[in-house]
Design a protein around this motif. Structure first.
Motif, PDB file in Angstrom:
ATOM      1  N   ILE A   1      30.224  57.449  62.551  1.00 33.59           N
ATOM      2  CA  ILE A   1      29.974  58.195  61.551  1.00 33.59           C
ATOM      3  C   ILE A   1      28.479  57.808  61.003  1.00 33.59           C
ATOM      4  O   ILE A   1      27.439  58.459  60.549  1.00 33.59           O
ATOM      5  CB  ILE A   1      30.859  58.553  60.678  1.00 33.59           C
ATOM      6  CG1 ILE A   1      30.453  59.821  59.856  1.00 33.59           C
ATOM      7  CG2 ILE A   1      30.819  57.502  59.602  1.00 33.59           C
ATOM      8  CD1 ILE A   1      30.469  61.173  60.557  1.00 33.59           C
ATOM      9  N   ASP A   2      28.345  56.511  60.764  1.00 35.29           N
ATOM     10  CA  ASP A   2      27.196  55.660  60.452  1.00 35.29           C
ATOM     11  C   ASP A   2      25.940  55.866  61.029  1.00 35.29           C
ATOM     12  O   ASP A   2      24.853  56.343  60.625  1.00 35.29           O
ATOM     13  CB  ASP A   2      27.465  54.254  60.061  1.00 35.29           C
ATOM     14  CG  ASP A   2      28.475  53.949  59.147  1.00 35.29           C
ATOM     15  OD1 ASP A   2      28.660  54.692  58.051  1.00 35.29           O
ATOM     16  OD2 ASP A   2      28.966  52.862  58.996  1.00 35.29           O
TER      17      ASP A   2
ATOM     18  N   LEU B   1      25.095  59.787  60.392  1.00 38.54           N
ATOM     19  CA  LEU B   1      24.454  60.150  59.218  1.00 38.54           C
ATOM     20  C   LEU B   1      23.045  59.717  59.097  1.00 38.54           C
ATOM     21  O   LEU B   1      21.963  60.011  58.388  1.00 38.54           O
ATOM     22  CB  LEU B   1      25.211  59.205  58.248  1.00 38.54           C
ATOM     23  CG  LEU B   1      26.542  59.977  57.797  1.00 38.54           C
ATOM     24  CD1 LEU B   1      27.379  59.117  56.856  1.00 38.54           C
ATOM     25  CD2 LEU B   1      26.464  61.308  56.993  1.00 38.54           C
TER      26      LEU B   1
ATOM     27  N   MET C   1      21.913  64.790  52.795  1.00 35.19           N
ATOM     28  CA  MET C   1      23.237  64.676  53.649  1.00 35.19           C
ATOM     29  C   MET C   1      23.666  63.226  53.887  1.00 35.19           C
ATOM     30  O   MET C   1      24.903  62.904  53.618  1.00 35.19           O
ATOM     31  CB  MET C   1      22.859  65.523  54.782  1.00 35.19           C
ATOM     32  CG  MET C   1      22.542  66.984  54.860  1.00 35.19           C
ATOM     33  SD  MET C   1      22.509  67.721  56.214  1.00 35.19           S
ATOM     34  CE  MET C   1      24.247  67.803  56.793  1.00 35.19           C
ATOM     35  N   GLU C   2      22.682  62.314  53.909  1.00 35.95           N
ATOM     36  CA  GLU C   2      22.837  61.192  54.071  1.00 35.95           C
ATOM     37  C   GLU C   2      23.744  60.542  52.832  1.00 35.95           C
ATOM     38  O   GLU C   2      24.758  59.677  52.902  1.00 35.95           O
ATOM     39  CB  GLU C   2      21.922  60.210  54.614  1.00 35.95           C
ATOM     40  CG  GLU C   2      22.105  58.556  54.758  1.00 35.95           C
ATOM     41  CD  GLU C   2      21.000  57.931  55.353  1.00 35.95           C
ATOM     42  OE1 GLU C   2      21.340  56.799  55.953  1.00 35.95           O
ATOM     43  OE2 GLU C   2      19.946  58.453  55.126  1.00 35.95           O
TER      44      GLU C   2
ATOM     45  N   GLY D   1      27.145  62.121  52.380  1.00 35.60           N
ATOM     46  CA  GLY D   1      28.134  61.596  53.596  1.00 35.60           C
ATOM     47  C   GLY D   1      28.442  60.024  53.092  1.00 35.60           C
ATOM     48  O   GLY D   1      29.270  59.545  53.658  1.00 35.60           O
ATOM     49  N   ASN D   2      27.666  59.198  52.411  1.00 38.16           N
ATOM     50  CA  ASN D   2      27.819  57.870  52.268  1.00 38.16           C
ATOM     51  C   ASN D   2      28.604  57.757  51.026  1.00 38.16           C
ATOM     52  O   ASN D   2      28.973  56.641  50.604  1.00 38.16           O
ATOM     53  CB  ASN D   2      26.632  56.949  52.157  1.00 38.16           C
ATOM     54  CG  ASN D   2      25.963  56.535  53.541  1.00 38.16           C
ATOM     55  OD1 ASN D   2      26.895  56.330  54.669  1.00 38.16           O
ATOM     56  ND2 ASN D   2      24.749  56.479  53.786  1.00 38.16           N
TER      57      ASN D   2
ATOM     58  N   ILE E   1      33.941  60.820  50.408  1.00 36.13           N
ATOM     59  CA  ILE E   1      33.369  61.757  51.539  1.00 36.13           C
ATOM     60  C   ILE E   1      33.271  60.780  52.966  1.00 36.13           C
ATOM     61  O   ILE E   1      33.889  61.240  53.917  1.00 36.13           O
ATOM     62  CB  ILE E   1      32.050  62.376  51.341  1.00 36.13           C
ATOM     63  CG1 ILE E   1      32.139  63.144  50.263  1.00 36.13           C
ATOM     64  CG2 ILE E   1      31.688  63.301  52.535  1.00 36.13           C
ATOM     65  CD1 ILE E   1      33.136  64.374  50.173  1.00 36.13           C
ATOM     66  N   ASN E   2      32.770  59.601  52.740  1.00 35.59           N
ATOM     67  CA  ASN E   2      32.537  58.880  53.942  1.00 35.59           C
ATOM     68  C   ASN E   2      33.948  58.412  54.557  1.00 35.59           C
ATOM     69  O   ASN E   2      34.229  58.338  55.701  1.00 35.59           O
ATOM     70  CB  ASN E   2      31.785  57.572  53.453  1.00 35.59           C
ATOM     71  CG  ASN E   2      31.444  56.673  54.668  1.00 35.59           C
ATOM     72  OD1 ASN E   2      31.881  55.676  55.092  1.00 35.59           O
ATOM     73  ND2 ASN E   2      30.199  56.916  55.330  1.00 35.59           N
TER      74      ASN E   2
ATOM     75  N   LEU F   1      35.301  61.406  56.461  1.00 43.21           N
ATOM     76  CA  LEU F   1      34.357  61.619  57.705  1.00 43.21           C
ATOM     77  C   LEU F   1      34.653  60.940  58.838  1.00 43.21           C
ATOM     78  O   LEU F   1      34.761  61.112  60.074  1.00 43.21           O
ATOM     79  CB  LEU F   1      32.745  61.551  57.344  1.00 43.21           C
ATOM     80  CG  LEU F   1      32.338  62.734  56.565  1.00 43.21           C
ATOM     81  CD1 LEU F   1      30.744  62.491  56.341  1.00 43.21           C
ATOM     82  CD2 LEU F   1      32.385  64.125  57.306  1.00 43.21           C
ATOM     83  N   LYS F   2      34.977  59.345  58.148  1.00 46.22           N
ATOM     84  CA  LYS F   2      35.249  58.410  59.215  1.00 46.22           C
ATOM     85  C   LYS F   2      36.569  58.601  59.997  1.00 46.22           C
ATOM     86  O   LYS F   2      37.107  58.592  61.114  1.00 46.22           O
ATOM     87  CB  LYS F   2      35.235  57.086  58.704  1.00 46.22           C
ATOM     88  CG  LYS F   2      33.836  56.705  58.376  1.00 46.22           C
ATOM     89  CD  LYS F   2      33.859  54.954  58.000  1.00 46.22           C
ATOM     90  CE  LYS F   2      32.490  54.538  57.931  1.00 46.22           C
ATOM     91  NZ  LYS F   2      32.509  53.325  57.192  1.00 46.22           N
TER      92      LYS F   2
ATOM     93  N   TYR G   1      36.345  61.830  62.209  1.00 49.05           N
ATOM     94  CA  TYR G   1      35.571  61.106  63.481  1.00 49.05           C
ATOM     95  C   TYR G   1      36.590  60.413  64.258  1.00 49.05           C
ATOM     96  O   TYR G   1      36.558  60.573  65.391  1.00 49.05           O
ATOM     97  CB  TYR G   1      34.400  60.215  63.187  1.00 49.05           C
ATOM     98  CG  TYR G   1      33.581  59.925  64.196  1.00 49.05           C
ATOM     99  CD1 TYR G   1      32.384  60.561  64.587  1.00 49.05           C
ATOM    100  CD2 TYR G   1      33.887  58.847  65.163  1.00 49.05           C
ATOM    101  CE1 TYR G   1      31.546  60.179  65.789  1.00 49.05           C
ATOM    102  CE2 TYR G   1      33.153  58.394  66.129  1.00 49.05           C
ATOM    103  CZ  TYR G   1      32.097  59.093  66.756  1.00 49.05           C
ATOM    104  OH  TYR G   1      31.388  58.502  67.557  1.00 49.05           O
TER     105      TYR G   1
END
Length: 273
Positions: free
Chosen positions: A73-74, A77, A87-88, A91-92, A96-97, A100-101, A104
């Protein structure tokens, strides 16, 4: 759209989803024309600074100048965030991160049961994710739940069947897995769970095909023959897909026959209860 230059995504060329979004990054100008490369084409020099095993689980973004790598995901992003910094930033954000991870990993570790590909012995470096029991079981449970509720709704609009019951659909779904495992008792745990994952994906595919007719039935009254025809075509598609996947997995072809047999037995029991 700002272009992130001198960066290359290593993708699984056997994964349709991977091909689509990496091509999308280049088409939209988010990456330059050298922004993607099949994982199997990694050079020996690149393998010296890329974690090859991790890159098979998480798509890698290689900085060709600094020889540094971001994964999963990194990496996504970084590509998206170059054009859309907000968005980055979102996402970070830790909560949220984290989600997302997990999402993913859920998709990545199960991508070969969602969209299987035939093993290519001539390729030394295949982009095959590690076998992760936790994510495989989560996927099987998740897909089974969606299938159960969809078939329950479908059973409600097929009037020739006895009254729909969520418990009946649960028993049928679990029974399908148990019945097929009877014919896989001599195989290892990984083979069993890979097959079950594909089996559940086929059921999920069938459920998705049935969704339009369920939605239509809630709006207008459909002819019963039309509903039965749709359902019959769905079953045919599922049988063909099961046979196709059995060939890819190099498993006995009789598994398709036992899969059909189970459904015939189940239908007979339902009609006589």
């Amino acid at each position: 759209m700002k272009t992130l230059k001198n960066q290359t995504l290593l993708y699984d060329e056997e994964c349709p989803l991977c091909r689509v979004y990496t091509k999308g990054f280049i088409t939209t100008g988010m990456l330059d024309e050298n922004g993607k490369k099949p994982y199997c084409q990694l050079t020996e020099e690149e393998q010296n600074f890329i974690d090859v095993q991790r890159a098979s689980n998480e798509i890698a973004l290689v900085d060709n100048e600094n020889k540094t790598v971001l994964y999963g995901i990194d990496s996504l992003l970084k590509v998206i965030g170059f054009s859309f910094p907000w968005m980055e930033k979102v996402g970070n954000w830790k909560p949220i991160n984290f989600l997302l991870k997990k999402l993913y990993s859920f998709i990545s570790y199960n991508r070969k049961v969602i969209m299987p590909s035939k093993k290519k012995t001539e390729i030394k470096l295949e982009c095959v994710p590690d076998f992760n029991i936790k994510y495989r079981l989560i996927y099987i449970i998740f897909a089974t739940i969606i299938t159960i509720f969809t078939l329950y709704k479908c059973a409600q609009i097929i009037t020739i069947l006895p009254n729909a019951s969520i418990y009946r659909e649960v028993i049928l779904a679990i029974g399908q897995i148990g019945f097929q495992l009877l014919f896989l008792t001599k195989t290892d745990k990984k083979t069993n769970l890979n097959y079950i994952g594909n089996l559940i994906t086929i059921s999920l595919l069938g459920a998705i095909i049935l969704v339009p007719i369920i939605l239509l039935s809630s709006i207008i009254e459909l002819p019963h023959l039309f509903i039965l025809t749709w359902f019959g075509l769905t079953v045919c598609i599922m049988i063909a897909e099961h046979y196709r996947r059995i060939n890819i997995l190099e498993l006995p072809k009789y598994l398709t026959l036992t899969w059909v047999l189970y459904r015939i037995i189940a239908l007979g029991i339902i009609l006589n209860t």
